[in-house]
Every structure is written in C-alpha cells, then in structure tokens.
Design a protein around this motif. Structure first.
Motif, PDB file in Angstrom:
ATOM      1  N   GLY A 179       0.778  -1.217   0.000  1.00 55.93           N
ATOM      2  CA  GLY A 179       0.000   0.000   0.000  1.00 55.93           C
ATOM      3  C   GLY A 179       0.811   1.270   0.000  1.00 55.93           C
ATOM      4  O   GLY A 179       0.248   2.363  -0.165  1.00 55.93           O
ATOM      5  N   ARG A 180       2.093   1.159   0.174  1.00 55.94           N
ATOM      6  CA  ARG A 180       2.922   2.374   0.184  1.00 55.94           C
ATOM      7  C   ARG A 180       3.083   2.914  -1.238  1.00 55.94           C
ATOM      8  O   ARG A 180       3.129   2.166  -2.214  1.00 55.94           O
ATOM      9  CB  ARG A 180       4.299   2.076   0.766  1.00 55.94           C
ATOM     10  CG  ARG A 180       4.309   2.054   2.286  1.00 55.94           C
ATOM     11  CD  ARG A 180       5.703   2.302   2.810  1.00 55.94           C
ATOM     12  NE  ARG A 180       5.681   3.093   4.034  1.00 55.94           N
ATOM     13  CZ  ARG A 180       6.725   3.697   4.549  1.00 55.94           C
ATOM     14  NH1 ARG A 180       7.891   3.611   3.938  1.00 55.94           N
ATOM     15  NH2 ARG A 180       6.636   4.408   5.656  1.00 55.94           N
ATOM     16  N   THR A 181       3.254   4.229  -1.325  1.00 56.30           N
ATOM     17  CA  THR A 181       3.428   4.866  -2.627  1.00 56.30           C
ATOM     18  C   THR A 181       4.908   4.996  -2.962  1.00 56.30           C
ATOM     19  O   THR A 181       5.785   4.825  -2.112  1.00 56.30           O
ATOM     20  CB  THR A 181       2.790   6.261  -2.634  1.00 56.30           C
ATOM     21  OG1 THR A 181       3.508   7.096  -1.698  1.00 56.30           O
ATOM     22  CG2 THR A 181       1.317   6.199  -2.241  1.00 56.30           C
ATOM     23  N   VAL A 182       5.170   5.349  -4.233  1.00 54.90           N
ATOM     24  CA  VAL A 182       6.548   5.557  -4.677  1.00 54.90           C
ATOM     25  C   VAL A 182       7.202   6.658  -3.857  1.00 54.90           C
ATOM     26  O   VAL A 182       8.352   6.556  -3.420  1.00 54.90           O
ATOM     27  CB  VAL A 182       6.570   5.907  -6.186  1.00 54.90           C
ATOM     28  CG1 VAL A 182       7.978   6.316  -6.615  1.00 54.90           C
ATOM     29  CG2 VAL A 182       6.085   4.728  -7.018  1.00 54.90           C
ATOM     30  N   GLU A 183       6.469   7.754  -3.643  1.00 49.63           N
ATOM     31  CA  GLU A 183       7.036   8.883  -2.911  1.00 49.63           C
ATOM     32  C   GLU A 183       7.363   8.516  -1.465  1.00 49.63           C
ATOM     33  O   GLU A 183       8.362   8.986  -0.911  1.00 49.63           O
ATOM     34  CB  GLU A 183       6.073  10.063  -2.941  1.00 49.63           C
ATOM     35  CG  GLU A 183       6.670  11.323  -2.340  1.00 49.63           C
ATOM     36  CD  GLU A 183       5.815  12.544  -2.586  1.00 49.63           C
ATOM     37  OE1 GLU A 183       6.380  13.643  -2.670  1.00 49.63           O
ATOM     38  OE2 GLU A 183       4.584  12.397  -2.722  1.00 49.63           O
ATOM     39  N   GLU A 184       6.561   7.667  -0.866  1.00 48.77           N
ATOM     40  CA  GLU A 184       6.825   7.263   0.519  1.00 48.77           C
ATOM     41  C   GLU A 184       8.125   6.469   0.621  1.00 48.77           C
ATOM     42  O   GLU A 184       8.886   6.626   1.580  1.00 48.77           O
ATOM     43  CB  GLU A 184       5.634   6.460   1.056  1.00 48.77           C
ATOM     44  CG  GLU A 184       4.420   7.322   1.340  1.00 48.77           C
ATOM     45  CD  GLU A 184       3.193   6.517   1.715  1.00 48.77           C
ATOM     46  OE1 GLU A 184       2.318   7.047   2.412  1.00 48.77           O
ATOM     47  OE2 GLU A 184       3.076   5.338   1.287  1.00 48.77           O
ATOM     48  N   TYR A 185       8.394   5.621  -0.367  1.00 48.68           N
ATOM     49  CA  TYR A 185       9.677   4.892  -0.370  1.00 48.68           C
ATOM     50  C   TYR A 185      10.842   5.865  -0.570  1.00 48.68           C
ATOM     51  O   TYR A 185      11.903   5.731   0.043  1.00 48.68           O
ATOM     52  CB  TYR A 185       9.683   3.826  -1.462  1.00 48.68           C
ATOM     53  CG  TYR A 185       8.908   2.574  -1.098  1.00 48.68           C
ATOM     54  CD1 TYR A 185       9.393   1.693  -0.137  1.00 48.68           C
ATOM     55  CD2 TYR A 185       7.699   2.278  -1.725  1.00 48.68           C
ATOM     56  CE1 TYR A 185       8.678   0.535   0.189  1.00 48.68           C
ATOM     57  CE2 TYR A 185       6.982   1.141  -1.401  1.00 48.68           C
ATOM     58  CZ  TYR A 185       7.476   0.273  -0.443  1.00 48.68           C
ATOM     59  OH  TYR A 185       6.777  -0.850  -0.100  1.00 48.68           O
ATOM     60  N   ILE A 186      10.642   6.845  -1.451  1.00 48.00           N
ATOM     61  CA  ILE A 186      11.702   7.835  -1.685  1.00 48.00           C
ATOM     62  C   ILE A 186      11.959   8.646  -0.420  1.00 48.00           C
ATOM     63  O   ILE A 186      13.110   8.921  -0.062  1.00 48.00           O
ATOM     64  CB  ILE A 186      11.327   8.752  -2.872  1.00 48.00           C
ATOM     65  CG1 ILE A 186      11.310   7.937  -4.174  1.00 48.00           C
ATOM     66  CG2 ILE A 186      12.307   9.914  -2.991  1.00 48.00           C
ATOM     67  CD1 ILE A 186      10.817   8.711  -5.377  1.00 48.00           C
ATOM     68  N   ASP A 207       1.865  11.425  -9.984  1.00 45.94           N
ATOM     69  CA  ASP A 207       1.530  10.066  -9.553  1.00 45.94           C
ATOM     70  C   ASP A 207       2.467   9.527  -8.481  1.00 45.94           C
ATOM     71  O   ASP A 207       2.338   8.371  -8.074  1.00 45.94           O
ATOM     72  CB  ASP A 207       1.553   9.113 -10.752  1.00 45.94           C
ATOM     73  CG  ASP A 207       0.416   9.385 -11.731  1.00 45.94           C
ATOM     74  OD1 ASP A 207      -0.625   9.912 -11.289  1.00 45.94           O
ATOM     75  OD2 ASP A 207       0.585   9.070 -12.930  1.00 45.94           O
ATOM     76  N   LEU A 208       3.446  10.342  -8.061  1.00 48.57           N
ATOM     77  CA  LEU A 208       4.415   9.847  -7.076  1.00 48.57           C
ATOM     78  C   LEU A 208       3.739   9.457  -5.770  1.00 48.57           C
ATOM     79  O   LEU A 208       4.149   8.501  -5.101  1.00 48.57           O
ATOM     80  CB  LEU A 208       5.486  10.913  -6.817  1.00 48.57           C
ATOM     81  CG  LEU A 208       6.471  11.158  -7.962  1.00 48.57           C
ATOM     82  CD1 LEU A 208       7.378  12.343  -7.633  1.00 48.57           C
ATOM     83  CD2 LEU A 208       7.314   9.916  -8.229  1.00 48.57           C
ATOM     84  N   ASP A 209       2.673  10.192  -5.395  1.00 49.70           N
ATOM     85  CA  ASP A 209       1.985   9.882  -4.137  1.00 49.70           C
ATOM     86  C   ASP A 209       0.659   9.170  -4.374  1.00 49.70           C
ATOM     87  O   ASP A 209      -0.189   9.090  -3.476  1.00 49.70           O
ATOM     88  CB  ASP A 209       1.741  11.170  -3.349  1.00 49.70           C
ATOM     89  CG  ASP A 209       0.921  12.191  -4.137  1.00 49.70           C
ATOM     90  OD1 ASP A 209       0.653  11.926  -5.326  1.00 49.70           O
ATOM     91  OD2 ASP A 209       0.567  13.228  -3.557  1.00 49.70           O
ATOM     92  N   SER A 210       0.490   8.663  -5.598  1.00 52.19           N
ATOM     93  CA  SER A 210      -0.760   7.992  -5.943  1.00 52.19           C
ATOM     94  C   SER A 210      -0.638   6.489  -5.741  1.00 52.19           C
ATOM     95  O   SER A 210       0.382   5.874  -6.101  1.00 52.19           O
ATOM     96  CB  SER A 210      -1.134   8.300  -7.401  1.00 52.19           C
ATOM     97  OG  SER A 210      -2.245   7.528  -7.799  1.00 52.19           O
ATOM     98  N   ARG A 211      -1.701   5.905  -5.187  1.00 51.83           N
ATOM     99  CA  ARG A 211      -1.714   4.454  -5.004  1.00 51.83           C
ATOM    100  C   ARG A 211      -2.171   3.721  -6.271  1.00 51.83           C
ATOM    101  O   ARG A 211      -2.264   2.496  -6.274  1.00 51.83           O
ATOM    102  CB  ARG A 211      -2.601   4.106  -3.810  1.00 51.83           C
ATOM    103  CG  ARG A 211      -1.923   4.441  -2.484  1.00 51.83           C
ATOM    104  CD  ARG A 211      -2.797   4.184  -1.270  1.00 51.83           C
ATOM    105  NE  ARG A 211      -1.999   4.312  -0.064  1.00 51.83           N
ATOM    106  CZ  ARG A 211      -1.598   5.456   0.483  1.00 51.83           C
ATOM    107  NH1 ARG A 211      -1.904   6.599  -0.129  1.00 51.83           N
ATOM    108  NH2 ARG A 211      -0.891   5.484   1.585  1.00 51.83           N
TER     109      ARG A 211
END
Length: 548
Positions: free
Chosen positions: A462-469, A500-504
């Motif tokens: 469920g984590r987004t790309v931005e959250e990993y970054i 879309d970086l914070d989009s699920r």
C-alpha cells in the motif's frame, strides 16, 4: 579521457562563437570486426585491411642482438682476428689480423694465406705452414678470435633503406630488422636477394624460416647488398582460421589447399567463400572445405572461411533459485516453455519473475546506447553561442558532458528480454547462449539515484513511490524537476509522473526498484532531452544511474 576528446575540447569555445552547423561533424562508424566482411565490401578493401603473413617477425628482436659466434663453416675474411699460440722450440702468443691480401704474418715463418679457409680447417692450415719451417718440437694452436664488422646495404621494399653495420656472421634477418622489416604492402617475403659484386649471391625465402625455422647459413661480406624484391601475387584469407593474413605466392595461380594450409582453418570450419577480384566481373564461389583443395586462387582473391552448419542442439544456462542442472542441452527450435517444464524450481523461487538474458539483445542495447552517445556528442560540440561569455559557459558544460559520455560508454547492458505482458511466454524461441535467471523471492524495494540515502528497504503493501523515496531520505533536487522510473523484476517498467508519485494507482510489488534520475542542468533543450533519454536507457538496460 582519450586524445580525440581532448582535441575536440580544445576547440569548443571557438566553435561555439562561430556557431558551426551540426552538419559539419559526421558521426564515426563503429570499427569493423576482424572477421567481418560486409556484403558490399570489395576484395581490395579486405586486402587493404589484412596484415601480410610473417610481418610480425620484424619487431626489433633480431636487430637487438648481433650474432658474433662462428660456426665451423665460417670462412676467414679480411680483417678477422686470429689468436695464435706456439710453444716448444719456439714460443709465441699473440693476435694476428688478416691483411688486405688475405694473409697473416707468422713470426719466423712469413705470410700464410688464410682468406676463404673454413673455421674448422684454420688450425690445420696454420700448423702445416709452421711445420714447413719448424720440423719438430714446435706446437701450434690457431683459433678465430674475432671478426671485422661489416657494413651492408639494405634496399628495395623495406621501411627504412640504408647502410647498416653488423658482423659477417649475422643473418639477413638482423639487417632486415634494422631496416624496419619488409614493407608488407609492397615487399616480397619470398624473394630477398643478397648481391655481391653486382651479382646475385644468395636468395632467401622468409616463409621457409617462418614455417620450418630453416634459414640459409652463409656469411656476409663488407659492401654486400640485401634487396627486397617487389611483392608477388597475394590472396587474403580470413574468417574461421588461425592465421588471418595476406599470403604471397610466386605463380600466376595457387591451389586453395595450399593457402588454407598456411591459414589453418578452425576445427568448426566447413566452407570457404572465394571472392574473385581478378576477373572482368566480380564473382563469388561457395565451396565445401573438403572440395576446395585444388580450386585455383588468383592474385587479389579473398577466401572467407566459415562454419556453415545446421543447428542440431543449443545450450542454455539456468541460474538462480533452482535445484536442477545449470546447463540444459535442447533441440534447435526449443521454446522457453520446453525449458521451464524441465526446471526444478527452488523453494524460494519467484516463478512469476523469470528473467531471460540474451547476447543478441545485449549487443543491440550497446549499439543503441553508442548511437545515442554519438548524437549527444554532436549536439554538444555544435551548440551555438551568441556571446563570448555564453561560449565560455558552454565550453565548461561541454567538458562535463563529454567526461560523462566516456563513462557511459563503459557501461555494459545486461541484455534482458522483457517477458511481462507477452501473450504466451512459453512460445518464445530460445537461442544458443541464452541465460535464464530464476530470481529469489524478495520482500525488499530498492531506491537508487538522486536521493539522500540510496538503499534497500522492506516492502510494505500500500505504500506509494514517494513514501519509499522519503524513507530513503527524500529527493536531492526539486520534486517538480524529477524523473522517476519504476522497474519490476519481470523486466516491465513505467515512468512515474510527478503527479503520480503519491498515488496508489501506481502498483508497487516486492522486489521493485525505484530509479530517481539526476536533474539535467543545461539550458539547451535538445542536449537536455538527449541526456534524459540516455539516463532512461542506462537504467533499463544496465540497472545503473550514472550522474553527470
């Protein structure tokens, strides 16, 4: 950085000021492989590229060492030094020099002619002369102690004709090597003449020495001339042979078997293609090696030896999480599904992320990368500047980019075939040398590139790309100017837009890799576009982020 790039850099400022058109610089073609012969390449062009058989022997090693020893057949010459010892009824110890008349003067005996006497007969000749005066009680021992240096003219088709010093016992090779060796384009390896008094004294064939080690043994005299004759007929042999060279022959034609015997075909070779260059029309013959022995070859012909076999089986390697054998031999025409059915997957194998690595794809990826890098170089070197200050800034920017281009050229793609989304992965035909990688199930996500702490972290659903970054320390540059690439283990990928970086909606999977590509700090739109394109290609084909 290599010298051509250094030279190009030196003129960047001037080029920018002048606003040189991009059409001035032509992109260099990649070098031709040694065995390659394009269909439209003439036999003359192939011959120009080949090295003459035997040319490698003239590397300076013969010229580095003069042979000052004497064999039994050496004939005494004017200027030689003879060591003489007499004992008993008359004693003498000293060195005698052979004079201009070919004599040595013996004490109490007088002149004795020794010129032309063989080295092995010298002691006997001198002893007989002494015995004519001293009938008994006088012992004699005469030996050759040293030879007078000689000077030999070397001319004809050599790299550096001239007058060279050596010894009479030195071979023709010693003097040829001093002259730079036979000119491989114009000189003959089959006919090297030694002239004495304007007449041919000896003839040397260097092929005899190269192939069998046989070199005629004779001594040279002061003032002799070594003449390398013009090259005779030549034919080239290349392809699947041990010796890819131009071969010389002295007749109007030569049998193909003789040339192939010199070239030594590889065990896998089956056929020879003969490009005829001496006929009125360009012609090609294709002959099995077993039938080529007596086929005539004419001057200028090119023989291309090749392996022309129908494929029976192929070898494919399997790596990673498998308990099966690592090497599989399959019939030609086997498909990926045939191989997968034979693989014993390991307990931790991720079956939905099987990876196919292929040599032909790797080569193509490298070609595409090189083409893009050449285009980028052209754009950098021909960018226009309106002022001297702008030209100076452009020069500094170009130097940085050219250094980056050199680093990018050293990156090797991995040759991965993207299997995701294929209608039927099992129907993909396998090629010899394919590598199938079975990845181990991963619960990690990797973050690379322009983040504060590139690292691996545990996958969290469920984590987004931005959250990993953000977990990797966040962007080192503005989020708005960032290019992000998401690469899945099965070879599929997607470019993640800023919005879309914070989009699920962007689905993250275990084992994914996030590439945060560097920002391109240049005002030139075309150059920036080229660099960004190369960033993506490096990330996809090699899995690296190469910063400027």
């Amino acid at each position: 950085m290599n010298k051509p790039v250094e030279a190009l850099k030196a003129g960047l400022a001037a080029l920018a000021l002048m606003g040189v058109s991009s059409g001035v610089f032509a992109q260099a073609a990649p070098p031709l492989a040694q065995n390659a012969q394009p269909v439209n390449e003439s036999a003359n062009e192939v011959i120009d590229r080949q090295e003459a058989f035997g040319n490698w022997i003239f590397g300076g090693q013969f010229a580095n060492q003069s042979f000052v020893g004497f064999n039994p057949s050496y004939e005494i010459a004017v200027g030689d030094k003879i060591s003489l010892k007499m004992w008993g009824g008359f004693e003498f110890t000293g060195d005698l020099i052979v004079d201009a008349q070919g004599n040595v003067f013996l004490p109490e005996v007088g002149p004795v002619e020794v010129q032309g006497v063989r080295n092995e007969d010298l002691n006997e000749v001198v002893t007989e002369a002494v015995k004519r005066v001293f009938k008994k009680n006088v012992g004699v021992y005469a030996s050759l102690d040293g030879a007078e240096p000689v000077k030999i003219f070397v001319t004809g088709f050599v790299d550096q004709p001239g007058l060279y010093a050596g010894h009479a016992s030195d071979s023709v090779l010693f003097f040829l090597d001093q002259a730079g060796g036979v000119d491989q384009r114009r000189g003959s390896f089959l006919e090297i003449k030694v002239l004495r008094g304007g007449q041919v004294y000896r003839t040397v064939n260097l092929y005899d020495f190269i192939l069998t080690g046989v070199m005629p043994v004779f001594q040279l005299s002061d003032g002799d001339t070594i003449v390398v004759a013009p090259v005779k007929a030549q034919a080239g042999v290349l392809g699947d042979v041990q010796n890819r060279n131009l071969f010389e022959f002295a007749t109007n034609t030569v049998e193909a078997g003789k040339l192939l015997g010199l070239a030594r075909p590889q065990p896998q070779a089956t056929h020879v293609r003969i490009s005829r260059n001496s006929q009125a029309k360009s012609e090609v013959e294709y002959i099995p090696l077993s039938e080529a022995a007596e086929v005539p070859v004419f001057p200028g012909d090119v023989l291309h030896v090749m392996s022309d076999k129908t494929n029976g089986t192929i070898s494919v390697r399997v790596e990673g999480e498998t308990d099966s054998a690592r090497e599989f031999i399959l019939p030609y025409g086997a498909k990926l599904g045939d191989l997968i059915a034979q693989i014993d997957f390991g307990q931790n194998a991720q079956r939905d992320a099987i990876q196919l690595m292929r040599k032909s794809v790797k080569l193509r990826q490298k070609e595409m990368l090189d083409a893009q890098l050449r285009a980028l170089e052209s754009s950098v070197l021909t960018a226009r500047s309106n002022t001297a200050k702008e030209a100076e800034l452009r020069k500094s920017e170009a130097e940085l980019i050219l250094k980056w281009v050199e680093r990018a050229r050293n990156v090797e793609p991995n040759g991965q075939v993207a299997l995701a989304g294929a209608s039927s992965v099992n129907d993909i035909l396998l090629e010899p040398g394919d590598v199938i990688r079975i990845p181990r199930t991963s619960k990690l996500v990797m973050v690379h590139g322009d983040v504060l702490f590139p690292s691996a972290m545990a996958f969290q659903d469920g984590r987004t790309v931005e959250e990993y970054i953000e977990q990797a320390g966040g962007f080192t540059q503005s989020r708005r100017n960032t290019n992000v690439l998401l690469l899945h283990r099965d070879g599929s990928f997607q470019k993640v837009k800023s919005g879309d970086l914070d989009s699920r909606r962007v689905q993250m999977r275990p084992g994914d890799e996030i590439f945060v590509l560097p920002r391109v700090a240049t005002k030139h739109i075309q150059i920036a576009s080229d660099i960004i394109s190369i960033f993506y290609q490096l990330a996809l084909s090699a899995g690296v982020v190469l910063r400027l």
